[in-house]
Design a protein around this motif. Structure first.
Motif, PDB file in Angstrom:
ATOM      1  N   GLY A   1       0.816  -1.151  -0.045  1.00  0.00           N
ATOM      2  CA  GLY A   1      -0.055   0.067   0.048  1.00  0.00           C
ATOM      3  C   GLY A   1       0.784   1.352  -0.005  1.00  0.00           C
TER       4      GLY A   1
ATOM      5  N   TRP B   1      -4.540   1.776  -9.042  1.00  0.00           N
ATOM      6  CA  TRP B   1      -4.594   0.854  -8.012  1.00  0.00           C
ATOM      7  C   TRP B   1      -4.849   1.884  -6.550  1.00  0.00           C
TER       8      TRP B   1
ATOM      9  N   PRO C   1      -6.477   3.785  -4.579  1.00  0.00           N
ATOM     10  CA  PRO C   1      -7.311   3.511  -3.556  1.00  0.00           C
ATOM     11  C   PRO C   1      -7.208   2.067  -2.925  1.00  0.00           C
ATOM     12  N   THR C   2      -7.038   1.133  -3.799  1.00  0.00           N
ATOM     13  CA  THR C   2      -6.836  -0.179  -3.151  1.00  0.00           C
ATOM     14  C   THR C   2      -5.680  -0.094  -2.120  1.00  0.00           C
ATOM     15  N   ARG C   3      -4.659   0.436  -2.795  1.00  0.00           N
ATOM     16  CA  ARG C   3      -3.260   0.428  -1.957  1.00  0.00           C
ATOM     17  C   ARG C   3      -3.551   1.243  -0.364  1.00  0.00           C
TER      18      ARG C   3
ATOM     19  N   ALA D   1      -6.382   1.333   1.011  1.00  0.00           N
ATOM     20  CA  ALA D   1      -7.254   0.504   1.808  1.00  0.00           C
ATOM     21  C   ALA D   1      -6.190  -0.445   2.417  1.00  0.00           C
ATOM     22  N   ALA D   2      -5.295  -1.132   1.545  1.00  0.00           N
ATOM     23  CA  ALA D   2      -4.651  -2.220   2.176  1.00  0.00           C
ATOM     24  C   ALA D   2      -3.512  -1.622   3.194  1.00  0.00           C
TER      25      ALA D   2
END
Length: 330
Positions: free
Chosen positions: A57, A90, A92-94, A96-97
């Motif tokens: 992330g 990616w 936003p996903t990072r 979140a992670a």
């Protein structure tokens, strides 16, 4: 590549390693080395479990966690992460992670703190109950106290019973009247030395840490394996301490007569004496089978060779430091 290494390490330490180590027979020959290894496995596993989503992330914000963390916080605070979406869809996903990894870390720390506070409170209540029920000191109880090296209380119960109560301001060894009456002086001394080893080696802290780890990630079955294994190792270490000062037959007979399933360092304080007058069953966790302890004492195996023990002890800190190094250095 670093993220993949951490992810692979997390999977390996979360499943096959605890299962194999829990089944290993050599640990009975070197419980101290095995205890060190279990601590390293738990620490490395926790760091890997938190580290791989955190590192993935934070990748767009820096090469190391130390470098990326301030940039990550700043980007979230001022909204500068939004323009970066064009370069990294990616993102936003990072985020979140990384947030999930930080939340997991906070959950582990909070669980450890809550478990410690509850345990201290339970021990305090249990100690108050023991002080209330304790019989007046006798000659044999004074002898047991001198052997234990800690304050000793005798409960007026006919069931042979012995356990220790660690405390912040002092520890307590608790025996029953039945233990003093039914066991010989040598057997009582062996039991008391066993309990003293629990207190001296601070087995309560080891079991507390693994209990908190199990509570925090109860969805991971191998944490229960680790908890039982560490409980068993503390009993082996205490038995070895008793054997160093007393006869093997005294210890075996004492274990059989008391029916110990593992002298608990964290007894269940919420239990109380039942109407029949029996003492609270503080050994009902079943974490350390009586047969396992007796088998090890009745069929002693040669200690693990010194080079093998040294190798295990040296490998443990290397294992614990490996995921930390991956997180801190590019």
């Amino acid at each position: 590549m670093t993220v993949l290494l951490l992810a692979a390490l997390a999977v390996i330490l979360a499943w096959p390693v605890p299962v194999l180590l829990g089944r290993a027979r050599w640990v009975r020959r070197a419980p101290a080395a095995a205890m060190v290894l279990w601590q390293a496995v738990a620490l490395a596993g926790g760091l890997s479990l938190i580290g791989f989503p955190l590192l993935w992330g934070l990748a767009p914000f820096g090469d190391t966690v130390v470098e990326a963390a301030p940039s990550f916080v700043t980007a979230l605070a001022d909204g500068s992460w939004i323009p970066r979406l064009e370069q990294d869809p990616w993102l936003p996903t990072r985020i979140a992670a990384a947030t999930l990894a930080l939340a997991l870390f906070a959950h582990l720390v909070l669980t450890l703190a809550v478990t410690a506070v509850k345990t201290v409170a339970q021990r305090r209540r249990h100690r108050q109950m023991v002080e209330l029920l304790a019989a007046p000191p006798s000659e044999r109880s004074r002898l047991a106290e001198r052997t234990a090296g800690t304050p000793t209380r005798v409960l007026p119960h006919d069931v042979p019973l012995a356990y220790c109560l660690p405390g912040l301001t002092g520890s307590l060894t608790v025996l029953s009247r039945g233990l003093l009456e039914q066991l010989s002086a040598g057997e009582v001394a062996a039991v008391v030395t066993h309990e003293r080893a629990h207190l001296r080696q601070r087995h309560d802290l080891l079991r507390l840490a693994f209990e908190a780890w199990h509570r925090a990630v109860a969805w991971l079955p191998t944490t229960a394996i680790a908890q039982r294994a560490v409980a068993g190792l503390t009993e082996m270490l205490a038995d070895d301490a008793a054997l160093a000062a007393h006869g093997r037959q005294d210890l075996i007979r004492a274990i059989v007569l008391t029916g110990e399933a593992g002298a608990p360092e964290t007894p269940r304080a919420e239990a109380s004496a039942d109407p029949a007058g029996r003492p609270p069953n503080i050994q009902d966790d079943g974490s350390v089978p009586l047969t396992l302890r007796l088998y090890r004492l009745l069929s002693p195996a040669d200690p693990l060779p010194a080079p093998a023990r040294v190798a295990v002890i040296l490998a443990a800190p290397c294992l614990a430091a490996f995921p930390l190094g991956l997180l801190l250095w590019p």
